[in-house]
Design a protein around this motif. Structure first.
Motif, PDB file in Angstrom:
ATOM      1  N   GLN A 126       0.827  -1.191   0.000  1.00 24.39           N
ATOM      2  CA  GLN A 126       0.000   0.000   0.000  1.00 24.39           C
ATOM      3  C   GLN A 126       0.870   1.253   0.000  1.00 24.39           C
ATOM      4  OE1 GLN A 126      -3.241   0.240  -0.216  1.00 24.39           O
ATOM      5  NE2 GLN A 126      -3.739  -1.935  -0.109  1.00 24.39           N
ATOM      6  N   LEU A 127       0.436   2.240  -0.767  1.00 20.85           N
ATOM      7  CA  LEU A 127       1.130   3.525  -0.751  1.00 20.85           C
ATOM      8  C   LEU A 127       0.783   4.249   0.549  1.00 20.85           C
ATOM      9  CD1 LEU A 127       0.387   4.550  -4.432  1.00 20.85           C
ATOM     10  CD2 LEU A 127       2.625   3.977  -3.502  1.00 20.85           C
ATOM     11  N   SER A 128       1.790   4.868   1.141  1.00 17.98           N
ATOM     12  CA  SER A 128       1.562   5.577   2.398  1.00 17.98           C
ATOM     13  C   SER A 128       0.819   6.884   2.160  1.00 17.98           C
ATOM     14  CB  SER A 128       2.900   5.877   3.078  1.00 17.98           C
ATOM     15  OG  SER A 128       3.619   6.853   2.344  1.00 17.98           O
ATOM     16  N   LYS A 129       0.264   7.446   3.205  1.00 15.49           N
ATOM     17  CA  LYS A 129      -0.426   8.727   3.102  1.00 15.49           C
ATOM     18  C   LYS A 129       0.532   9.822   2.663  1.00 15.49           C
ATOM     19  CE  LYS A 129      -4.036   7.708   6.503  1.00 15.49           C
ATOM     20  NZ  LYS A 129      -4.645   8.106   7.797  1.00 15.49           N
ATOM     21  N   ALA A 130       1.770   9.726   3.135  1.00 17.45           N
ATOM     22  CA  ALA A 130       2.760  10.738   2.774  1.00 17.45           C
ATOM     23  C   ALA A 130       3.053  10.715   1.272  1.00 17.45           C
ATOM     24  CB  ALA A 130       4.058  10.516   3.560  1.00 17.45           C
ATOM     25  N   VAL A 131       3.158   9.504   0.706  1.00 14.12           N
ATOM     26  CA  VAL A 131       3.402   9.379  -0.731  1.00 14.12           C
ATOM     27  C   VAL A 131       2.213   9.913  -1.521  1.00 14.12           C
ATOM     28  CG1 VAL A 131       3.663   7.731  -2.619  1.00 14.12           C
ATOM     29  CG2 VAL A 131       5.030   7.476  -0.558  1.00 14.12           C
ATOM     30  N   ASN A 132       1.013   9.551  -1.091  1.00 16.01           N
ATOM     31  CA  ASN A 132      -0.188  10.006  -1.799  1.00 16.01           C
ATOM     32  C   ASN A 132      -0.372  11.510  -1.757  1.00 16.01           C
ATOM     33  OD1 ASN A 132      -1.080   7.534  -2.775  1.00 16.01           O
ATOM     34  ND2 ASN A 132      -2.272   7.071  -0.943  1.00 16.01           N
ATOM     35  N   LYS A 133       0.270  12.174  -0.809  1.00 10.87           N
ATOM     36  CA  LYS A 133       0.182  13.634  -0.718  1.00 10.87           C
ATOM     37  C   LYS A 133       1.194  14.334  -1.618  1.00 10.87           C
ATOM     38  CE  LYS A 133      -1.687  14.049   3.971  1.00 10.87           C
ATOM     39  NZ  LYS A 133      -1.427  14.541   5.351  1.00 10.87           N
ATOM     40  N   THR A 134       2.236  13.621  -2.018  1.00  9.27           N
ATOM     41  CA  THR A 134       3.321  14.276  -2.762  1.00  9.27           C
ATOM     42  C   THR A 134       3.545  13.728  -4.163  1.00  9.27           C
ATOM     43  OG1 THR A 134       4.936  12.762  -1.771  1.00  9.27           O
ATOM     44  CG2 THR A 134       4.544  14.863  -0.637  1.00  9.27           C
ATOM     45  N   VAL A 135       3.006  12.548  -4.465  1.00  8.56           N
ATOM     46  CA  VAL A 135       3.291  11.877  -5.732  1.00  8.56           C
ATOM     47  C   VAL A 135       1.989  11.513  -6.445  1.00  8.56           C
ATOM     48  CG1 VAL A 135       4.184   9.741  -6.738  1.00  8.56           C
ATOM     49  CG2 VAL A 135       5.540  10.966  -5.062  1.00  8.56           C
ATOM     50  N   VAL A 136       1.988  11.671  -7.764  1.00 11.53           N
ATOM     51  CA  VAL A 136       0.886  11.199  -8.595  1.00 11.53           C
ATOM     52  C   VAL A 136       1.433  10.180  -9.580  1.00 11.53           C
ATOM     53  CG1 VAL A 136      -0.861  11.800 -10.308  1.00 11.53           C
ATOM     54  CG2 VAL A 136      -0.424  13.343  -8.394  1.00 11.53           C
ATOM     55  N   LEU A 137       0.858   8.995  -9.583  1.00 12.08           N
ATOM     56  CA  LEU A 137       1.243   7.958 -10.545  1.00 12.08           C
ATOM     57  C   LEU A 137       0.277   8.034 -11.719  1.00 12.08           C
ATOM     58  CD1 LEU A 137       1.892   4.971  -8.116  1.00 12.08           C
ATOM     59  CD2 LEU A 137       3.516   6.666  -8.968  1.00 12.08           C
ATOM     60  N   ALA A 138       0.822   8.311 -12.892  1.00  5.70           N
ATOM     61  CA  ALA A 138       0.013   8.436 -14.109  1.00  5.70           C
ATOM     62  C   ALA A 138       0.272   7.231 -14.995  1.00  5.70           C
ATOM     63  CB  ALA A 138       0.347   9.730 -14.842  1.00  5.70           C
ATOM     64  N   GLU A 139      -0.761   6.448 -15.253  1.00  2.00           N
ATOM     65  CA  GLU A 139      -0.642   5.279 -16.121  1.00  2.00           C
ATOM     66  C   GLU A 139      -1.002   5.694 -17.537  1.00  2.00           C
ATOM     67  OE1 GLU A 139       0.452   1.222 -16.483  1.00  2.00           O
ATOM     68  OE2 GLU A 139       0.566   2.602 -14.771  1.00  2.00           O
ATOM     69  N   TYR A 140       0.025   5.818 -18.400  1.00  2.00           N
ATOM     70  CA  TYR A 140      -0.171   6.219 -19.799  1.00  2.00           C
ATOM     71  C   TYR A 140      -0.635   5.005 -20.595  1.00  2.00           C
ATOM     72  CZ  TYR A 140       2.069  10.854 -19.427  1.00  2.00           C
ATOM     73  OH  TYR A 140       2.376  12.167 -19.133  1.00  2.00           O
ATOM     74  N   ILE A 141      -1.742   5.127 -21.302  1.00  2.00           N
ATOM     75  CA  ILE A 141      -2.387   4.015 -22.014  1.00  2.00           C
ATOM     76  C   ILE A 141      -2.492   4.352 -23.493  1.00  2.00           C
ATOM     77  CG2 ILE A 141      -4.514   2.659 -22.189  1.00  2.00           C
ATOM     78  CD1 ILE A 141      -5.048   3.605 -19.226  1.00  2.00           C
ATOM     79  N   TRP A 142      -2.191   3.375 -24.358  1.00  2.26           N
ATOM     80  CA  TRP A 142      -2.317   3.616 -25.796  1.00  2.26           C
ATOM     81  C   TRP A 142      -2.681   2.342 -26.542  1.00  2.26           C
ATOM     82  CZ3 TRP A 142       2.298   3.054 -23.251  1.00  2.26           C
ATOM     83  CH2 TRP A 142       3.225   2.155 -23.773  1.00  2.26           C
ATOM     84  N   ILE A 143      -3.172   2.523 -27.779  1.00  2.00           N
ATOM     85  CA  ILE A 143      -3.518   1.414 -28.671  1.00  2.00           C
ATOM     86  C   ILE A 143      -2.266   1.012 -29.432  1.00  2.00           C
ATOM     87  CG2 ILE A 143      -4.994   0.707 -30.599  1.00  2.00           C
ATOM     88  CD1 ILE A 143      -6.815   3.150 -29.697  1.00  2.00           C
ATOM     89  N   ASP A 144      -1.974  -0.273 -29.488  1.00  2.00           N
ATOM     90  CA  ASP A 144      -0.727  -0.710 -30.118  1.00  2.00           C
ATOM     91  C   ASP A 144      -0.916  -1.041 -31.595  1.00  2.00           C
ATOM     92  OD1 ASP A 144      -1.838  -3.251 -30.327  1.00  2.00           O
ATOM     93  OD2 ASP A 144      -0.569  -4.154 -28.780  1.00  2.00           O
ATOM     94  N   GLY A 145       0.070  -1.677 -32.194  1.00  2.00           N
ATOM     95  CA  GLY A 145       0.086  -1.933 -33.624  1.00  2.00           C
ATOM     96  C   GLY A 145      -0.814  -3.055 -34.089  1.00  2.00           C
ATOM     97  N   THR A 146      -1.593  -3.640 -33.190  1.00  2.00           N
ATOM     98  CA  THR A 146      -2.613  -4.603 -33.600  1.00  2.00           C
ATOM     99  C   THR A 146      -3.938  -3.903 -33.871  1.00  2.00           C
ATOM    100  OG1 THR A 146      -3.427  -5.049 -31.356  1.00  2.00           O
ATOM    101  CG2 THR A 146      -1.552  -6.363 -32.132  1.00  2.00           C
ATOM    102  N   GLY A 147      -4.107  -2.712 -33.318  1.00  2.00           N
ATOM    103  CA  GLY A 147      -5.369  -1.994 -33.438  1.00  2.00           C
ATOM    104  C   GLY A 147      -6.427  -2.474 -32.470  1.00  2.00           C
TER     105      GLY A 147
END
Length: 398
Positions: free
Chosen positions: A15-36
């Motif tokens: 689990q992410l700590s409260k301190a981490v959640n206050k200072t860090v944002v994890l952004a999950e970059y999502i894209w469509i690949d070469g299969t379509g």
């Protein structure tokens, strides 16, 4: 379920700590690949708050590993276009849907159709196109090292015939409810415009509905809902299958019926407009539109199992054996929407929604371009890159 679900995994090992959640944002970059049809993603750690899409940076990835570039020229750019809450990591973390571009940041990468769909939606925005897509899919379980078979089916065999499974309850009829329910809740937590779910006609076949969504939203929310479904499938050890006809024989295929309306069809006289104006237009453009409605869709559109025929356009009031169904409620109220039943489960929702808007609102002025762009993406990667280099050379010469 009749089978034990193996390999149940928990994404939150630590689990992410409260301190981490206050200072860090994890952004999950999502894209469509070469299969379509498949999605990829990777995580970027931000040390600053992310409030809007403008707070996110363009990023790159190795396109040679996603069938979108060659090794010697492999960088592909990710352009953030929509963000939602991350239902797996929780607040303040986010999922980020991206468009893909070649290194010039202008040329769309293979299977990036959002840019042209967005142009069409912007051009037709006064028509206020609304969509609801019914995404069908099968749940498959590994029966060995390579072979997959629908969840709950006898290994290498077949269950009772169809009829008892649609909107079913009970252990003997319903396979995979836990996964479908988890998906619904995760989508709601993320802010996805999900409208509902149900067990479908074939055993271990399910459906979720996205909408009402206006314009480009429908493609964005559909792709993000698919991403969340695939991630939940990882936890359950279940493969999500969008093939139009994954099990041959007397079993329903999987579609992505597209419910569609405009401000005109939703207004007084809308039913007559649908019947007198739009049905003839859709019939005239059927053979061009059907090319954009999913690969191997001809295996599904046979005229059986609640489908029309692949090469024929038909419509009917309340009919599920036609290309297009006009709901009885639309006829009764004299206005509303129609259901395009032709799209297969493996569609790119950007292409289908763009084609519908283009044909019904813009006189089909972009339909050939949509088909051309799609056909280019179907070409082998080397041939596509050669064509791009040739065009760039011609532009430089001019």
């Amino acid at each position: 379920m009749t089978e034990t679900i193996e390999n149940l995994r928990d994404f939150n090992y630590y689990q992410l700590s409260k301190a981490v959640n206050k200072t860090v944002v994890l952004a999950e970059y999502i894209w469509i690949d070469g299969t379509g049809e498949s999605l990829r993603s990777k995580t970027k750690v931000y040390q600053t708050p992310i409030k809007t899409i403008e707070d996110l940076e363009w990023w790159t990835y190795d396109g040679s590993s996603t069938d979108q570039a060659v090794t010697r020229f492999s960088e592909i750019y990710l352009k953030p276009v929509r963000l939602i809450k991350d239902p797996f990591r929780g607040d303040p973390h986010i999922l980020v849907l991206c468009e893909t571009y070649l290194p010039d940041k202008k040329t769309p990468a293979r299977y990036n159709f959002r840019w042209i769909a967005n142009q069409i939606m912007e051009q037709a925005k006064d028509h206020k196109p609304w969509f609801g897509i019914e995404q069908e899919y099968f749940l498959l379980k590994r029966t060995g090292t390579t072979h997959l078979w629908p969840l709950g089916w006898p290994t290498g065999g077949f269950p009772y015939p169809q009829g008892r499974y649609y909107c079913s309850i009970g252990e003997r009829n319903n396979f995979g409810r836990a996964l479908a329910e988890a998906h619904l809740r995760a989508c709601l937590n993320a802010g996805i415009k999900i409208a509902g779910l149900n067990a479908e006609v074939a055993p271990s076949q399910w459906e979720f509905q996205i909408g009402i969504a206006e314009g480009i939203e429908i493609g964005d929310h559909m792709w993000l809902a698919r991403y969340i479904l695939e991630r939940i499938g990882e936890e359950f050890g279940i493969d999500i299958n969008y093939d139009p006809k994954p099990i041959l024989g007397d079993w329903n295929g999987s579609g992505a019926h597209c419910n569609y309306s405009t401000v005109t069809t939703r207004s007084e006289g809308g039913y007559r407009f649908i019947v007198d104006k739009l049905m003839p237009i859709l019939k005239e453009n059927h053979l061009e539109m059907i090319k954009l409605y999913g690969q191997k869709n001809e295996l599904r559109l046979t005229g059986r199992h609640e489908t029309g025929k692949y090469d024929q356009f038909t419509w009917g009031d309340g009919s599920r054996g036609c290309s297009v169904r006009v709901p009885i409620i639309t006829k009764e109220q004299g206005q509303g929407y129609f259901e395009d039943r032709r799209p297969a489960a493996n569609i790119d929702p950007y292409l289908v929604s763009a084609a519908l808007v283009d044909v019904t609102c813009l006189n089909g002025e972009h339909l050939k371009q949509l088909n051309s762009i799609f056909e280019d993406s179907l070409k082998p990667l080397g041939q596509q890159i050669f064509q791009q280099q040739k065009e760039q050379f011609q532009q430089q010469s001019q």
